[in-house]
Design a protein around this motif. Sequence first.
Motif, PDB file in Angstrom:
ATOM      1  N   ARG A 116      23.676   7.785  31.320  1.00 33.57           N
ATOM      2  CA  ARG A 116      22.376   8.229  31.060  1.00 33.57           C
ATOM      3  C   ARG A 116      22.050   9.271  31.938  1.00 33.57           C
ATOM      4  O   ARG A 116      22.383   9.435  33.278  1.00 33.57           O
ATOM      5  CB  ARG A 116      21.049   7.127  31.258  1.00 33.57           C
ATOM      6  CG  ARG A 116      21.526   6.153  30.393  1.00 33.57           C
ATOM      7  CD  ARG A 116      21.464   6.188  29.020  1.00 33.57           C
ATOM      8  NE  ARG A 116      20.223   6.664  28.643  1.00 33.57           N
ATOM      9  CZ  ARG A 116      19.127   5.721  28.203  1.00 33.57           C
ATOM     10  NH1 ARG A 116      19.382   4.491  27.970  1.00 33.57           N
ATOM     11  NH2 ARG A 116      17.734   6.135  28.018  1.00 33.57           N
ATOM     12  N   THR A 117      21.375  10.435  31.390  1.00 38.50           N
ATOM     13  CA  THR A 117      20.816  11.398  32.369  1.00 38.50           C
ATOM     14  C   THR A 117      19.307  11.266  32.547  1.00 38.50           C
ATOM     15  O   THR A 117      18.664  10.308  32.206  1.00 38.50           O
ATOM     16  CB  THR A 117      20.899  12.732  31.618  1.00 38.50           C
ATOM     17  OG1 THR A 117      20.158  12.552  30.427  1.00 38.50           O
ATOM     18  CG2 THR A 117      22.336  12.976  30.924  1.00 38.50           C
ATOM     19  N   PRO A 156      29.612  12.957  36.872  1.00 40.32           N
ATOM     20  CA  PRO A 156      29.356  14.326  36.217  1.00 40.32           C
ATOM     21  C   PRO A 156      28.505  14.052  34.872  1.00 40.32           C
ATOM     22  O   PRO A 156      27.838  15.086  34.685  1.00 40.32           O
ATOM     23  CB  PRO A 156      30.762  14.810  35.961  1.00 40.32           C
ATOM     24  CG  PRO A 156      31.392  14.234  37.122  1.00 40.32           C
ATOM     25  CD  PRO A 156      31.093  12.816  37.130  1.00 40.32           C
ATOM     26  N   SER A 157      28.512  12.989  33.899  1.00 40.02           N
ATOM     27  CA  SER A 157      28.176  12.745  32.784  1.00 40.02           C
ATOM     28  C   SER A 157      26.891  12.255  32.777  1.00 40.02           C
ATOM     29  O   SER A 157      26.055  12.121  31.981  1.00 40.02           O
ATOM     30  CB  SER A 157      29.029  12.274  31.899  1.00 40.02           C
ATOM     31  OG  SER A 157      29.381  11.021  32.266  1.00 40.02           O
ATOM     32  N   GLY A 158      26.446  11.595  34.116  1.00 41.78           N
ATOM     33  CA  GLY A 158      25.012  10.779  34.082  1.00 41.78           C
ATOM     34  C   GLY A 158      25.369   9.676  34.840  1.00 41.78           C
ATOM     35  O   GLY A 158      26.477   9.301  35.628  1.00 41.78           O
ATOM     36  N   TYR A 159      24.197   8.769  34.976  1.00 44.81           N
ATOM     37  CA  TYR A 159      24.159   7.491  35.479  1.00 44.81           C
ATOM     38  C   TYR A 159      24.998   6.332  34.825  1.00 44.81           C
ATOM     39  O   TYR A 159      24.836   6.278  33.616  1.00 44.81           O
ATOM     40  CB  TYR A 159      22.656   7.142  35.891  1.00 44.81           C
ATOM     41  CG  TYR A 159      21.986   7.900  36.908  1.00 44.81           C
ATOM     42  CD1 TYR A 159      21.891   8.047  37.945  1.00 44.81           C
ATOM     43  CD2 TYR A 159      21.173   9.198  36.343  1.00 44.81           C
ATOM     44  CE1 TYR A 159      21.394   8.763  39.120  1.00 44.81           C
ATOM     45  CE2 TYR A 159      20.698   9.891  37.233  1.00 44.81           C
ATOM     46  CZ  TYR A 159      20.887   9.723  38.597  1.00 44.81           C
ATOM     47  OH  TYR A 159      20.053  10.582  39.171  1.00 44.81           O
ATOM     48  N   GLU A 160      25.671   5.644  35.429  1.00 40.42           N
ATOM     49  CA  GLU A 160      26.290   4.394  34.660  1.00 40.42           C
ATOM     50  C   GLU A 160      26.285   3.119  35.882  1.00 40.42           C
ATOM     51  O   GLU A 160      26.126   3.564  36.833  1.00 40.42           O
ATOM     52  CB  GLU A 160      27.690   4.898  34.166  1.00 40.42           C
ATOM     53  CG  GLU A 160      28.570   5.392  35.364  1.00 40.42           C
ATOM     54  CD  GLU A 160      29.761   5.622  34.633  1.00 40.42           C
ATOM     55  OE1 GLU A 160      31.012   5.486  34.962  1.00 40.42           O
ATOM     56  OE2 GLU A 160      29.664   6.286  33.427  1.00 40.42           O
TER      57      GLU A 160
END
Length: 197
Positions: A116-117, A156-160
Amino acid sequence: NLGSVVILGPLEYQDVKKLITGPFGQLDIELRDPEAIVHRIYDFSSGHPNIVQRIGRRLIQGINARKVRFITVEDVRAVIDDPTFQREDFLNIYWERATTLEKIISLLMVGDSAPRTLGGVISGLFDRSTLIPGADKVDEALRHLVQLRQILTLTPSGYEFAVPAFPRVVAGTMASSDLLLVLADRYRKESGGQSDL
């Protein structure tokens, strides 16, 4: 001399191994398949030292109740699958100092396995709980979930999730949608019912 705040991170696998095998060895408790036992504990705890210790304590309680001097992988599975352990010794540890907003965000993310961003979290907060906290508050909560709570990681693609067991435990021990409603109501009361935007 003022002390400095030190944030302890997760233990490495070898440290978890020492934390498990050392004390049990000193107590003359046999670990049947010690590598599998340590792997299971490490995979579930993600190396969180307090959770590792609590698993160990529960294992001791179990063998004392059964009056045996050995621990198996099945014993570890029974501890980590126990809903009381998951709630009291897992979730409460991760959420011990978490704010209501941090808890809401972590619950919100349980329902969405994709990273998620900041914008995605803000949209999700509104869509699932009609909350409209300011972007600065959501960003701060996300940073705390990464740095202080160590529940999330920033990629790099968001929170996980940094702790793969976290969403499984939440999904298995509670109705996260019900808890989300309760926490959203609590957040509204804490913020005086005002929107932050």
